[in-house]
Scaffold this motif. Structure first.
Motif, PDB file in Angstrom:
ATOM      1  N   THR A  47       0.852  -1.193   0.000  1.00 56.32           N
ATOM      2  CA  THR A  47       0.000   0.000   0.000  1.00 56.32           C
ATOM      3  C   THR A  47       0.888   1.243   0.000  1.00 56.32           C
ATOM      4  N   PRO A  48       0.377   2.372  -0.506  1.00 55.16           N
ATOM      5  CA  PRO A  48       1.162   3.608  -0.424  1.00 55.16           C
ATOM      6  C   PRO A  48       1.599   3.915   1.002  1.00 55.16           C
ATOM      7  N   LEU A  49       0.742   3.622   1.996  1.00 54.39           N
ATOM      8  CA  LEU A  49       1.099   3.900   3.386  1.00 54.39           C
ATOM      9  C   LEU A  49       2.281   3.050   3.834  1.00 54.39           C
ATOM     10  N   SER A  50       2.287   1.776   3.465  1.00 57.35           N
ATOM     11  CA  SER A  50       3.405   0.925   3.881  1.00 57.35           C
ATOM     12  C   SER A  50       4.696   1.323   3.171  1.00 57.35           C
ATOM     13  N   VAL A  51       4.593   1.850   1.960  1.00 56.61           N
ATOM     14  CA  VAL A  51       5.787   2.367   1.281  1.00 56.61           C
ATOM     15  C   VAL A  51       6.295   3.607   2.013  1.00 56.61           C
ATOM     16  N   GLU A  52       5.385   4.501   2.330  1.00 55.26           N
ATOM     17  CA  GLU A  52       5.779   5.752   3.017  1.00 55.26           C
ATOM     18  C   GLU A  52       6.480   5.432   4.332  1.00 55.26           C
ATOM     19  N   GLU A  53       6.024   4.405   5.030  1.00 59.50           N
ATOM     20  CA  GLU A  53       6.616   4.060   6.328  1.00 59.50           C
ATOM     21  C   GLU A  53       8.042   3.526   6.196  1.00 59.50           C
ATOM     22  N   LYS A  54       8.409   3.083   4.998  1.00 63.94           N
ATOM     23  CA  LYS A  54       9.771   2.554   4.787  1.00 63.94           C
ATOM     24  C   LYS A  54      10.762   3.660   4.421  1.00 63.94           C
ATOM     25  N   VAL A  55      10.277   4.851   4.234  1.00 59.80           N
ATOM     26  CA  VAL A  55      11.165   5.977   3.895  1.00 59.80           C
ATOM     27  C   VAL A  55      11.626   6.613   5.202  1.00 59.80           C
ATOM     28  N   ILE A  56      12.859   6.305   5.594  1.00 55.94           N
ATOM     29  CA  ILE A  56      13.346   6.724   6.908  1.00 55.94           C
ATOM     30  C   ILE A  56      13.951   8.134   6.853  1.00 55.94           C
ATOM     31  N   GLY A  57      14.755   8.398   5.830  1.00 57.23           N
ATOM     32  CA  GLY A  57      15.456   9.687   5.747  1.00 57.23           C
ATOM     33  C   GLY A  57      14.548  10.800   5.255  1.00 57.23           C
ATOM     34  N   SER A  75       0.040   9.129  -6.818  1.00 52.09           N
ATOM     35  CA  SER A  75      -0.467  10.388  -6.248  1.00 52.09           C
ATOM     36  C   SER A  75      -0.694  10.247  -4.749  1.00 52.09           C
ATOM     37  N   ASP A  76      -1.268   9.112  -4.335  1.00 52.48           N
ATOM     38  CA  ASP A  76      -1.484   8.876  -2.887  1.00 52.48           C
ATOM     39  C   ASP A  76      -0.155   8.850  -2.145  1.00 52.48           C
ATOM     40  N   LEU A  77       0.826   8.165  -2.723  1.00 53.12           N
ATOM     41  CA  LEU A  77       2.136   8.068  -2.073  1.00 53.12           C
ATOM     42  C   LEU A  77       2.782   9.454  -1.943  1.00 53.12           C
ATOM     43  N   ILE A  78       2.726  10.234  -2.993  1.00 50.51           N
ATOM     44  CA  ILE A  78       3.323  11.579  -2.954  1.00 50.51           C
ATOM     45  C   ILE A  78       2.633  12.432  -1.892  1.00 50.51           C
ATOM     46  N   MET A  79       1.316  12.297  -1.791  1.00 43.28           N
ATOM     47  CA  MET A  79       0.590  13.060  -0.774  1.00 43.28           C
ATOM     48  C   MET A  79       1.037  12.669   0.631  1.00 43.28           C
ATOM     49  N   LEU A  80       1.182  11.376   0.861  1.00 43.28           N
ATOM     50  CA  LEU A  80       1.625  10.899   2.182  1.00 43.28           C
ATOM     51  C   LEU A  80       3.045  11.383   2.492  1.00 43.28           C
ATOM     52  N   LEU A  81       3.921  11.291   1.525  1.00 46.72           N
ATOM     53  CA  LEU A  81       5.312  11.721   1.733  1.00 46.72           C
ATOM     54  C   LEU A  81       5.380  13.224   1.959  1.00 46.72           C
ATOM     55  N   HIS A  82       4.561  13.952   1.238  1.00 49.42           N
ATOM     56  CA  HIS A  82       4.531  15.415   1.385  1.00 49.42           C
ATOM     57  C   HIS A  82       4.055  15.789   2.792  1.00 49.42           C
ATOM     58  N   ARG A  83       3.012  15.113   3.247  1.00 50.33           N
ATOM     59  CA  ARG A  83       2.504  15.375   4.603  1.00 50.33           C
ATOM     60  C   ARG A  83       3.560  15.059   5.655  1.00 50.33           C
ATOM     61  N   ALA A  84       4.394  14.074   5.373  1.00 52.06           N
ATOM     62  CA  ALA A  84       5.452  13.679   6.311  1.00 52.06           C
ATOM     63  C   ALA A  84       6.679  14.594   6.207  1.00 52.06           C
ATOM     64  N   GLY A  85       6.620  15.573   5.329  1.00 44.63           N
ATOM     65  CA  GLY A  85       7.700  16.553   5.227  1.00 44.63           C
ATOM     66  C   GLY A  85       8.909  16.070   4.443  1.00 44.63           C
ATOM     67  N   LYS A  86       8.754  15.044   3.625  1.00 37.43           N
ATOM     68  CA  LYS A  86       9.889  14.513   2.857  1.00 37.43           C
ATOM     69  C   LYS A  86      10.177  15.381   1.633  1.00 37.43           C
ATOM     70  N   GLU A  87      11.440  15.407   1.235  1.00 40.94           N
ATOM     71  CA  GLU A  87      11.839  16.060  -0.024  1.00 40.94           C
ATOM     72  C   GLU A  87      11.655  15.019  -1.122  1.00 40.94           C
ATOM     73  N   ILE A  88      10.700  15.257  -1.993  1.00 41.62           N
ATOM     74  CA  ILE A  88      10.288  14.229  -2.963  1.00 41.62           C
ATOM     75  C   ILE A  88      10.897  14.509  -4.336  1.00 41.62           C
ATOM     76  N   HIS A  89      11.544  13.489  -4.871  1.00 40.37           N
ATOM     77  CA  HIS A  89      12.053  13.547  -6.246  1.00 40.37           C
ATOM     78  C   HIS A  89      11.350  12.430  -7.016  1.00 40.37           C
ATOM     79  N   ILE A  90      11.158  12.645  -8.301  1.00 34.78           N
ATOM     80  CA  ILE A  90      10.574  11.591  -9.127  1.00 34.78           C
ATOM     81  C   ILE A  90      11.284  11.548 -10.469  1.00 34.78           C
ATOM     82  N   GLU A  91      11.462  10.347 -10.996  1.00 36.28           N
ATOM     83  CA  GLU A  91      12.090  10.161 -12.310  1.00 36.28           C
ATOM     84  C   GLU A  91      11.063   9.518 -13.241  1.00 36.28           C
ATOM     85  N   THR A  92      10.910  10.089 -14.410  1.00 33.23           N
ATOM     86  CA  THR A  92       9.915   9.594 -15.366  1.00 33.23           C
ATOM     87  C   THR A  92      10.446   9.732 -16.784  1.00 33.23           C
TER      88      THR A  92
END
Ligand code: SF4
Length: 199
Positions: A47-57, A75-92
């Motif tokens: 789940t996006p939540l379980s992925v977000e929980e594995k992002v420690i740094g 989109s759900d994952l990015i929202m969760l990471l953003h709420r957690a204050g993470k610096e988000i990068h994406i490659e596409t």
């Protein structure tokens, strides 16, 4: 969502080169680039939540495959990471658009267009947090120096990177990438993770 792997490392290429991050690699791709060195066939469902929980740094790099194939979960994952204050990068590869609402939560998106694909330059180039990374080389999906000139002149040069393809630690085409970047007035990217694989 289908996750190929999650691991901590240093970013080896592009605008975040040398920086520590948690890499989240999503499975699957809409392109079939000859010589692609990414394992695309195996994944686990998380789940996006379980992925977000594995992002420690503090920094996360979402990559693929092609992450936009799972747009709702992405989109759900990015929202969760953003709420957690993470610096988000994406490659596409740039073939699928990421909505502006989602993109504004991203610190840096790196669009790496493959030769012959429609990478929507007009959409991405006006987004200040989007960088372009062009890979030059002999593989069919790689760019040739001459072809890049007309693309690069229509893009914001400070957000364009040129990099050599290859898994040889000597990166034989790095000199060509360097010279082209210098001539066009754009950034050069090395591949530190390839260079330092040397034993
Ligand atoms: S776009 Fe990237 S991940 Fe997809 S096939 Fe090409 S090189 Fe591999």
């Amino acid at each position: 969502m289908r996750i190929a792997e999650i691991f901590d490392s240093l970013q080896g290429e592009g605008p975040a080169m040398g920086r520590p991050a948690t890499f989240v690699r999503l499975a699957g791709c809409n392109l079939r680039c000859e010589g692609c060195d990414t394992e695309l066939g195996q994944w686990q469902e998380l789940t996006p939540l379980s992925v977000e929980e594995k992002v420690i740094g503090n920094r996360v790099i979402i990559t693929g495959g092609e992450p936009t194939l799972q747009m709702a979960e992405l989109s759900d994952l990015i929202m969760l990471l953003h709420r957690a204050g993470k610096e988000i990068h994406i490659e596409t590869n740039g073939t699928n658009l990421i909505s502006e609402d989602v993109l504004k939560m991203v610190h840096c998106a790196v669009v790496s267009p493959k030769r012959g694909s429609d990478f929507h330059p007009a959409y991405w180039s006006v987004k200040g947090n989007v960088h372009f990374k062009f890979v030059i080389g002999k593989a069919p999906w790689c760019w040739r120096s001459q072809q890049l000139e007309k693309h690069v002149c229509a893009l914001p040069k400070e957000r364009v990177w040129i990099m050599a393809f290859g898994t040889d630690p000597d990166l034989p085409e790095a000199q060509e990438a360097w010279s082209l970047a210098l001539r066009l007035g754009v950034n050069y990217s090395d591949r530190l993770h390839i260079r330092l694989r040397r034993e």
